[in-house]
Design a protein around this motif. Sequence first.
Motif, mmCIF file in Angstrom:
data_model
loop_
_atom_site.group_PDB
_atom_site.id
_atom_site.type_symbol
_atom_site.label_atom_id
_atom_site.label_comp_id
_atom_site.label_asym_id
_atom_site.label_seq_id
_atom_site.Cartn_x
_atom_site.Cartn_y
_atom_site.Cartn_z
ATOM 1 N N UNK A 4 93.296 -9.983 -114.972
ATOM 2 C CA UNK A 4 93.929 -8.586 -115.143
ATOM 3 C C UNK A 4 95.387 -8.520 -114.765
ATOM 4 N N UNK A 5 96.216 -7.734 -115.575
ATOM 5 C CA UNK A 5 97.642 -7.737 -115.283
ATOM 6 C C UNK A 5 97.928 -6.352 -114.486
ATOM 7 N N UNK A 6 99.033 -6.104 -113.586
ATOM 8 C CA UNK A 6 99.177 -5.203 -112.892
ATOM 9 C C UNK A 6 100.421 -4.400 -113.163
ATOM 10 N N UNK A 7 100.240 -3.113 -113.213
ATOM 11 C CA UNK A 7 101.287 -2.487 -113.852
ATOM 12 C C UNK A 7 102.327 -2.075 -112.372
ATOM 13 N N UNK A 8 103.565 -2.910 -112.612
ATOM 14 C CA UNK A 8 104.286 -2.580 -111.280
ATOM 15 C C UNK A 8 104.941 -1.258 -111.037
ATOM 16 N N UNK A 9 104.807 -0.385 -112.090
ATOM 17 C CA UNK A 9 105.561 1.081 -112.084
ATOM 18 C C UNK A 9 104.654 1.705 -111.212
ATOM 19 N N UNK A 10 103.233 1.703 -111.414
ATOM 20 C CA UNK A 10 102.169 2.514 -110.927
ATOM 21 C C UNK A 10 101.259 2.123 -109.769
ATOM 22 N N UNK A 11 101.211 0.563 -109.874
ATOM 23 C CA UNK A 11 100.388 -0.100 -108.794
ATOM 24 C C UNK A 11 98.779 -0.117 -109.523
ATOM 25 N N UNK A 12 98.469 0.608 -110.656
ATOM 26 C CA UNK A 12 97.456 0.627 -111.201
ATOM 27 C C UNK A 12 96.747 -0.970 -111.889
ATOM 28 N N UNK A 13 95.585 -1.138 -111.885
ATOM 29 C CA UNK A 13 95.067 -2.213 -112.410
ATOM 30 C C UNK A 13 93.551 -2.077 -112.700
ATOM 31 N N UNK A 14 93.032 -2.801 -113.443
ATOM 32 C CA UNK A 14 91.535 -2.554 -113.834
ATOM 33 C C UNK A 14 91.061 -4.232 -113.955
ATOM 34 N N UNK A 15 89.739 -4.312 -113.513
ATOM 35 C CA UNK A 15 88.965 -5.404 -114.061
ATOM 36 C C UNK A 15 88.055 -5.560 -115.123
ATOM 37 N N UNK A 16 88.208 -4.503 -116.136
ATOM 38 C CA UNK A 16 87.508 -4.313 -117.162
ATOM 39 C C UNK A 16 87.632 -5.765 -118.117
ATOM 40 N N UNK A 17 88.686 -6.350 -118.114
ATOM 41 C CA UNK A 17 88.965 -7.527 -119.024
ATOM 42 C C UNK A 17 88.297 -8.646 -118.428
ATOM 43 N N UNK A 18 88.258 -8.708 -117.282
ATOM 44 C CA UNK A 18 87.605 -10.002 -116.417
ATOM 45 C C UNK A 18 86.081 -9.601 -116.862
ATOM 46 N N UNK A 19 85.704 -8.505 -116.586
ATOM 47 C CA UNK A 19 83.938 -8.327 -116.890
ATOM 48 C C UNK A 19 83.666 -8.403 -118.258
ATOM 49 N N UNK A 20 84.526 -8.170 -118.950
ATOM 50 C CA UNK A 20 84.348 -8.292 -120.641
ATOM 51 C C UNK A 20 84.444 -9.561 -120.895
ATOM 52 N N UNK A 21 85.188 -10.564 -120.251
ATOM 53 C CA UNK A 21 85.176 -12.134 -120.407
ATOM 54 C C UNK A 21 83.902 -12.720 -120.081
ATOM 55 N N UNK A 22 83.487 -12.196 -119.034
ATOM 56 C CA UNK A 22 82.283 -12.862 -118.156
ATOM 57 C C UNK A 22 81.029 -12.537 -119.249
ATOM 58 N N UNK A 23 80.973 -11.206 -119.624
ATOM 59 C CA UNK A 23 79.862 -10.713 -120.375
ATOM 60 C C UNK A 23 79.683 -11.591 -121.621
ATOM 61 N N UNK A 24 80.766 -11.805 -122.310
ATOM 62 C CA UNK A 24 81.039 -12.436 -123.579
ATOM 63 C C UNK A 24 80.766 -14.032 -123.489
ATOM 64 N N UNK A 25 81.153 -14.496 -122.571
ATOM 65 C CA UNK A 25 80.823 -16.008 -122.191
ATOM 66 C C UNK A 25 79.554 -16.053 -121.997
ATOM 67 N N UNK A 26 78.925 -15.162 -121.279
ATOM 68 C CA UNK A 26 77.457 -15.198 -120.976
ATOM 69 C C UNK A 26 76.591 -15.238 -122.188
ATOM 70 N N UNK A 27 77.007 -14.320 -123.125
ATOM 71 C CA UNK A 27 76.550 -14.166 -124.687
ATOM 72 C C UNK A 27 76.809 -15.471 -125.260
ATOM 73 N N UNK A 41 83.879 -16.031 -111.245
ATOM 74 C CA UNK A 41 84.032 -14.569 -111.208
ATOM 75 C C UNK A 41 84.437 -14.299 -110.050
ATOM 76 N N UNK A 42 83.659 -14.422 -108.913
ATOM 77 C CA UNK A 42 83.971 -13.883 -107.640
ATOM 78 C C UNK A 42 85.460 -14.406 -107.257
ATOM 79 N N UNK A 43 85.715 -15.721 -107.559
ATOM 80 C CA UNK A 43 87.185 -16.347 -107.330
ATOM 81 C C UNK A 43 88.229 -15.785 -107.837
ATOM 82 N N UNK A 44 88.289 -15.667 -109.252
ATOM 83 C CA UNK A 44 88.967 -14.924 -110.041
ATOM 84 C C UNK A 44 89.421 -13.309 -109.586
#
Length: 132
Positions: A4-27, A41-44
Amino acid sequence: MPKTHFDDDTLDFSFSGIKTAVINLNHKLPNINKADLCASFQKTVTETLMENVEKAIQKTKLKTIALAGGVSSNSYMRKEFLELEKNGIKVYMPELKLCTDNAAMIASAGFYNYMAGNRDNLDLNAIPNLKL
């Protein structure tokens, strides 16, 4: 695995892209080694979280960090957070017996709903803001 990428201005970030990648890879690869997939997944997620925590520490000059919630029971993540103490950051985390998520609360609510005769079909979807 993408990070995931970090927004330096707000310090906001999300793991939704990582979760989606794992789901898609599993499918895409249903026979993938699930233990390896979970370990990756845990390490990333932990690496991403630590990178972003370190950016937040640099930006805010914080000297204290707290790790809490169900995720704080993850031994790999606990170990990585404790590494921050080598750089003078005090890390607080609850004892393992106190590191729970909402599973017990949800199970209890489900039990009482079941006992009251409330039933749902198997096509029920998650509702994150559902009032219990």
